[in-house]
Design a protein around this motif. Structure first.
Motif, PDB file in Angstrom:
ATOM      1  N   ASN A 278     -23.065  -0.931 -23.597  1.00 34.11           N
ATOM      2  CA  ASN A 278     -24.003  -1.221 -24.694  1.00 34.11           C
ATOM      3  C   ASN A 278     -24.536  -2.652 -24.607  1.00 34.11           C
ATOM      4  OD1 ASN A 278     -23.600   1.355 -25.729  1.00 34.11           O
ATOM      5  ND2 ASN A 278     -22.095   0.705 -27.261  1.00 34.11           N
ATOM      6  N   LEU A 279     -23.639  -3.575 -24.369  1.00 28.00           N
ATOM      7  CA  LEU A 279     -24.046  -4.983 -24.252  1.00 28.00           C
ATOM      8  C   LEU A 279     -25.009  -5.166 -23.085  1.00 28.00           C
ATOM      9  CD1 LEU A 279     -20.630  -6.833 -24.799  1.00 28.00           C
ATOM     10  CD2 LEU A 279     -22.626  -6.867 -26.324  1.00 28.00           C
ATOM     11  N   LEU A 280     -24.633  -4.596 -21.980  1.00 25.25           N
ATOM     12  CA  LEU A 280     -25.398  -4.705 -20.741  1.00 25.25           C
ATOM     13  C   LEU A 280     -26.818  -4.165 -20.917  1.00 25.25           C
ATOM     14  CD1 LEU A 280     -23.444  -3.848 -17.526  1.00 25.25           C
ATOM     15  CD2 LEU A 280     -25.805  -3.091 -17.736  1.00 25.25           C
ATOM     16  N   LYS A 281     -26.942  -3.105 -21.716  1.00 25.78           N
ATOM     17  CA  LYS A 281     -28.244  -2.483 -21.925  1.00 25.78           C
ATOM     18  C   LYS A 281     -28.964  -3.031 -23.154  1.00 25.78           C
ATOM     19  CE  LYS A 281     -29.850   0.556 -20.050  1.00 25.78           C
ATOM     20  NZ  LYS A 281     -30.826   0.547 -18.934  1.00 25.78           N
ATOM     21  N   GLY A 282     -28.329  -3.911 -23.869  1.00 28.00           N
ATOM     22  CA  GLY A 282     -28.963  -4.438 -25.061  1.00 28.00           C
ATOM     23  C   GLY A 282     -28.956  -3.502 -26.256  1.00 28.00           C
ATOM     24  N   TRP A 283     -28.156  -2.472 -26.190  1.00 26.94           N
ATOM     25  CA  TRP A 283     -28.026  -1.565 -27.346  1.00 26.94           C
ATOM     26  C   TRP A 283     -27.059  -2.178 -28.356  1.00 26.94           C
ATOM     27  CZ3 TRP A 283     -26.567   2.634 -23.278  1.00 26.94           C
ATOM     28  CH2 TRP A 283     -27.731   3.047 -22.589  1.00 26.94           C
ATOM     29  N   ASP A 284     -27.097  -1.679 -29.563  1.00 29.67           N
ATOM     30  CA  ASP A 284     -26.106  -2.133 -30.542  1.00 29.67           C
ATOM     31  C   ASP A 284     -24.719  -1.905 -29.962  1.00 29.67           C
ATOM     32  OD1 ASP A 284     -25.750  -2.556 -33.851  1.00 29.67           O
ATOM     33  OD2 ASP A 284     -24.108  -1.531 -32.817  1.00 29.67           O
ATOM     34  N   VAL A 285     -23.881  -2.927 -30.138  1.00 30.12           N
ATOM     35  CA  VAL A 285     -22.575  -2.905 -29.470  1.00 30.12           C
ATOM     36  C   VAL A 285     -21.700  -1.714 -29.888  1.00 30.12           C
ATOM     37  CG1 VAL A 285     -21.318  -4.334 -31.114  1.00 30.12           C
ATOM     38  CG2 VAL A 285     -20.766  -4.473 -28.691  1.00 30.12           C
ATOM     39  N   ALA A 286     -21.943  -1.181 -31.062  1.00 29.68           N
ATOM     40  CA  ALA A 286     -21.104  -0.096 -31.567  1.00 29.68           C
ATOM     41  C   ALA A 286     -21.664   1.294 -31.262  1.00 29.68           C
ATOM     42  CB  ALA A 286     -20.911  -0.241 -33.075  1.00 29.68           C
ATOM     43  N   THR A 287     -22.780   1.328 -30.550  1.00 30.98           N
ATOM     44  CA  THR A 287     -23.409   2.625 -30.272  1.00 30.98           C
ATOM     45  C   THR A 287     -22.419   3.586 -29.598  1.00 30.98           C
ATOM     46  OG1 THR A 287     -25.455   1.399 -29.864  1.00 30.98           O
ATOM     47  CG2 THR A 287     -25.403   3.742 -29.221  1.00 30.98           C
ATOM     48  N   GLY A 288     -22.252   4.734 -30.184  1.00 35.75           N
ATOM     49  CA  GLY A 288     -21.379   5.745 -29.599  1.00 35.75           C
ATOM     50  C   GLY A 288     -19.899   5.453 -29.722  1.00 35.75           C
ATOM     51  N   LEU A 289     -19.563   4.432 -30.470  1.00 36.76           N
ATOM     52  CA  LEU A 289     -18.149   4.043 -30.631  1.00 36.76           C
ATOM     53  C   LEU A 289     -17.753   3.963 -32.092  1.00 36.76           C
ATOM     54  CD1 LEU A 289     -18.015   1.113 -28.060  1.00 36.76           C
ATOM     55  CD2 LEU A 289     -16.854   3.315 -27.846  1.00 36.76           C
ATOM     56  N   ASN A 290     -18.702   4.276 -32.920  1.00 34.12           N
ATOM     57  CA  ASN A 290     -18.587   3.973 -34.329  1.00 34.12           C
ATOM     58  C   ASN A 290     -17.851   5.076 -35.092  1.00 34.12           C
ATOM     59  OD1 ASN A 290     -19.011   2.394 -36.505  1.00 34.12           O
ATOM     60  ND2 ASN A 290     -21.160   2.967 -36.792  1.00 34.12           N
ATOM     61  N   TYR A 291     -16.564   5.264 -34.775  1.00 30.36           N
ATOM     62  CA  TYR A 291     -15.779   6.331 -35.392  1.00 30.36           C
ATOM     63  C   TYR A 291     -14.560   5.750 -36.094  1.00 30.36           C
ATOM     64  CZ  TYR A 291     -18.565   8.995 -32.075  1.00 30.36           C
ATOM     65  OH  TYR A 291     -19.604   9.521 -31.367  1.00 30.36           O
ATOM     66  N   LEU A 292     -14.104   6.469 -37.068  1.00 27.09           N
ATOM     67  CA  LEU A 292     -12.835   6.128 -37.702  1.00 27.09           C
ATOM     68  C   LEU A 292     -11.688   6.477 -36.756  1.00 27.09           C
ATOM     69  CD1 LEU A 292     -12.935   7.327 -41.428  1.00 27.09           C
ATOM     70  CD2 LEU A 292     -12.329   5.058 -40.615  1.00 27.09           C
ATOM     71  N   PRO A 293     -10.617   5.699 -36.766  1.00 29.19           N
ATOM     72  CA  PRO A 293      -9.404   6.147 -36.071  1.00 29.19           C
ATOM     73  C   PRO A 293      -8.946   7.500 -36.627  1.00 29.19           C
ATOM     74  CG  PRO A 293      -9.217   3.842 -36.732  1.00 29.19           C
ATOM     75  CD  PRO A 293     -10.472   4.387 -37.386  1.00 29.19           C
ATOM     76  N   ILE A 294      -8.240   8.229 -35.819  1.00 33.74           N
ATOM     77  CA  ILE A 294      -7.717   9.533 -36.247  1.00 33.74           C
ATOM     78  C   ILE A 294      -6.357   9.326 -36.891  1.00 33.74           C
ATOM     79  CG2 ILE A 294      -6.960  11.786 -35.443  1.00 33.74           C
ATOM     80  CD1 ILE A 294      -9.104  11.907 -33.615  1.00 33.74           C
ATOM     81  N   TYR A 295      -6.253   9.672 -38.150  1.00 37.36           N
ATOM     82  CA  TYR A 295      -5.022   9.433 -38.876  1.00 37.36           C
ATOM     83  C   TYR A 295      -4.739  10.592 -39.803  1.00 37.36           C
ATOM     84  CZ  TYR A 295      -1.400   6.672 -41.128  1.00 37.36           C
ATOM     85  OH  TYR A 295      -0.196   6.218 -41.593  1.00 37.36           O
ATOM     86  N   PRO A 296      -3.609  11.170 -39.845  1.00 36.52           N
ATOM     87  CA  PRO A 296      -2.434  10.803 -39.045  1.00 36.52           C
ATOM     88  C   PRO A 296      -2.499  11.551 -37.718  1.00 36.52           C
ATOM     89  CG  PRO A 296      -1.861  12.602 -40.491  1.00 36.52           C
ATOM     90  CD  PRO A 296      -3.312  12.333 -40.714  1.00 36.52           C
TER      91      PRO A 296
END
Lengths: 345, 345, 345, 345
Positions: free
Chosen positions: C327-345
């Protein structure tokens, strides 16, 4: 669409929150928790801090009904049966993850749940939300009774065979196994880590309240009452249900024929996957996801059928299916907000 | 009495060593390991350092036969069928923990094990060492075929009901679940921690080599051939087997009657414990011990029987029962060196 | 953007696939596996069947370079150091999840990895992809050396304190603990379920190859060489790393001051979360997600600092951070495609 | 000798029962449980049914004092401090597994335990029962304060180095990790299976009540006050403690020299095992046993010392050491009734 979650501190709620957080069309307007209202969600579930910043609110029906279009009930037994009708009167749709509206027969409810059933009018109009089977009914529903975790795994594994008339219904035996999260977040000696770790426990043989739910749906598909033998086991893992289903054949059917029929039955369904001949699913292979994976073995030596059906009890067995039902209800693509790979390993 | 263990680096061997270390009458003279001979036991199992200091030896039959009275085989399939006869010729008693002498029918062995059976003379004279059932036969035996882990749990759970003629034999379904140590110490993707942790897997439906062993013994008790449906599952724990057994009744029998009959059947047996009505055993409750705990549920609603039978697969399902057979064979009290509480939690 | 994954059957690859499957701008064009080429991904990872249907391909550099803009290396040590330059020559960007380009000093690589380092020109131009620290450098990079799992947790926990000059660098002790998936999918006795379940093992004290990586980055921040004591432990869980970091203060600093400084340091960073005074993170709270959660305790009694830093070793410690770098390398928002809640429990 | 156990339903008690059941000279006369008196032990711990058949009794001091020679207290904090003196007045020996008599300083007790200390006369005469160190003192004691689980692992790992003056005491850092059984049988969210499984948690940094106990004993050996940094972590396993101990050297010492000195220090002690250079112990290697295994790594690169010390928290960390103290107190061989191999795997 704005939605509310009632019962905000249980595992059902936290999984709803996880999926709704990334759902493109639905938005969490309110999280209601009677026991912890006033606190932030993050105080109860630190993994949500900085991601979902919401207070836990006390329930005020009238006020909430004005803020949301749809309410999810992730409440203990005997809560939604009184509350859901109040929201329905305000034209708020309800998806109930508890068992309060699953059984059509009030007598059965009274017998298996040990308390009076919901108002019969609501029992009648509630749609049993096994998404793959009642797609159309859910689409028009105001009140969806989201299926139990064991019934979801079991019915998805059994219904195509019953529909085809391939199995002796009175021979059905379901050996069900669940991870410990199925028992919820309330502590108990049974779910105490040192007691449950490195342990395998059978419990409630023939007495689980999911039995009448399974029998109701099998009977509906069969066209006559069906009785099953159903056993439950606690397995030392957090998530996952496996139903190992046994039945006698009414006629000779091969594994390949069955796989073909099952594949056809679920052709339009993105969340049911039928394994190839010789392959059996494991619970880890659906972990964190809305999939139900099914393996089939028609034993030529004994003439008996074995079906292995696995789900993540908290997703397809609860919150994921509830989202799926919301999608159906709203006419969105059924996989909206659910279209993720299982987490492996 | 001096004994040897052949196959000294597997889990069967290490449990034999644990029990023999405290056995008052038997002493480990030699531990044989083909793959690791020359090393100290402690190099392979650091937990034994300073307690059992023994080298792992290469096998020389003649020489070993002069040093010991009895040999335990904790070897992979198709090893003892050739070796045990050599020891027997030197008048050394043999207790075989592998499957090589369990099946009376060489055809069955060939079919299920995929290699030629042992010499038929030895198959005939070998005593199937299910200690509670063949107490007298073991007492006079030279060659004991120690039962498999699944058959031990399953047969102890089923035999009293079969003997009483209470169940339709063709209806028998055994849903068996095992901890991962049952697969031995050899590494595999199936037993790789990240794959097996938080996972539940079904495997080898209707194809496990313990099936003919179970059917042989049920058939013997019934007086005619019996065929069973038998499924196996891997559970994320190290030790423990649970057989959940289902069958149709031939006549109405209550849970209480069954418990009474089972209790009577095992009255003289210190290692089988029948639970009270309404109580079900968990694998943790026999952990590390030679006990087999059995719970019974005769369902009045469905008219079906469910039996839960649990053992520690490495103890009563392997090495513990081997010690028990050694005790029987030598005329010692059957519980000698086995008389310990399970480890809980 | 089309991307390829090289090393397609390891855990690094399968997590890349999971995140790329839902990434809005990147698309998996090819999955390369030397050992299993020709098979379908689903044959190796059944959980992907019906979701990601891709063959595993043999590597042909020239041909692949024409199909993709970026390549992820999820390969064992000493593979990418030769392959990445070939792709770079074709103007294909490379993100390397192995350790081949992390150490600037070829001598250090030779010493800790036991084989010759990559070409020095590439070592120089490779950007160490600790996303929160080297945001700008990654943005312009052609070759990103994705950090190791232990260094990620450890450096994110330590760097703000080092930058502030608050700690005696020679006093730094890092007690690191990892889930077993860190050892990869290759089977070994150490990762054999019965050996690792219900077990806690220390390994490689002072000898782990992540040590020079940590020291390089601490030294860079400090402006002079730093040496640390670093111990690693295997914990009976699949995922998760916790670094418990100890250090002496150079001056009195309170827990609150530290929390304030850390919060400021990571203000723009969505994936680092600083816990409040008195709260400590657990690995489960970042499970399946790209978060790094940090808890701080400045002990007034002993004058020592303890920092707890947790990540999911397969996500922020490997594939998630690789996506973040893409994402950084391409200039996209850093959280693109990573913006999830942890899985709990 | 007849003994009683007070606090009969906790994990400390059930392990005492396991070892006493096979102890050749001691016999359980009474099991006292305030909360569950009147029930059979088997109702609370089904694994004991048919083996140890005892009722849980209400405590009547005078009456019990006439039946037994020795009492084990496996009680929560602040129970034995009042009860033990009553038994001592009746000339009944007491071994206290709680922390009530471990700290010589009443001020420390008040500060760390948050309630008033026991009578100072008893604090003075109580012998701190770290068996390997206080062998002679325990032999003549009436009241033994059985050490805490963390202090046992930590002190056995540290004392020889402190005695030799090899380490800077103010540099000592103890990173301790425990299985969940250490928290006892009382349920809590922390020990709830779905929360603790596949999780690793740090807790009570610098605040654990075992800190003053460790400092007291280190100070005694050093001849002056010692302060340590001590952190605790919960690991997803039932049993086992590992203390990873760090310290600066006062002078150059090699791993081999240390191993030699440690081996000499514990030469007469059957339950402490020092690993060879390059080998590190794992908790599984002492599972269910009274062993403490110690690995040593003197890092030549950093000049720091790392010691790994592992025990089974319920055995050497509690009940096993209590039996060991009983043996010392009675003049029996120290290993009587404890001389078992760890259970592996």
């Amino acid at each position: 669409m704005k939605v509310a979650i009632i019962g905000g501190t249980g595992y059902g709620a936290i999984e709803l929150i996880r999926f709704l957080y990334n759902h493109p069309y639905a938005e969490i307007e309110a999280i209601i928790s009677h026991s912890q209202s006033g606190q932030a969600l993050g105080a109860v579930y630190p993994h949500t801090v900085g991601v979902v910043e919401k207070p836990l609110e006390e329930l005020v029906v009238q006020e909430l009904a004005e803020r949301v279009e749809l309410v999810f009930f992730a409440t203990p037994p005997a809560v939604s049966k009184d509350l859901a009708p109040q929201f329905l009167e305000h034209n708020v749709k309800c998806i109930d993850l508890s068992g309060d509206f699953r059984l059509k027969s009030p007598t059965d409810y009274q017998e298996w749940y040990g308390s009076p059933a919901a108002d019969e009018n609501y029992l009648e109009t509630a749609v049993y939300g096994l998404s793959e089977i009642y797609e159309e009914e859910v689409a028009g529903a105001n009140l969806v009774a989201n299926p139990g975790c064991y019934p979801t795994a079991t019915l998805l594994g059994l219904l195509p065979a019953v529909q085809n008339g391939w199995i002796e219904e009175k021979s059905i035996i379901i050996d069900a196994k669940s991870g410990v999260s199925g028992a919820g977040r309330g502590t108990s000696l049974n779910a105490h880590y040192p007691e449950m770790n490195e342990n395998l426990k059978a419990y409630k043989l023939g007495q689980h309240k999911h039995i009448p739910e399974i029998e109701q749906e099998l009977g509906k598909m069969a066209g006559h009452p069906v009785q099953v033998t159903f056993s439950t086991h606690l397995v030392p893992m957090t998530r996952g249900i496996m139903s190992t289903i046994y039945a006698d054949f009414t006629q000779p059917v091969s594994t390949d024929e069955m796989i073909e029929a099952y594949t056809a039955f679920y052709r339009e369904q993105p969340f049911v996957r039928i394994r190839r001949n010789g392959e059996l699913p494991a619970t880890r292979e659906v972990y964190g996801s809305n999939y139900c994976d099914i393996g089939i073995h028609a034993d030529q030596r004994t003439g008996k059928l074995t079906i292995i059906s696995v789900i993540d009890n908290l997703v397809k067995g609860a919150s994921g299916q509830a989202i799926q039902n919301m999608n159906l209800l709203k006419g969105w693509d059924v996989a909206t907000g659910l279209n993720y790979l299982p987490i492996y390993p």
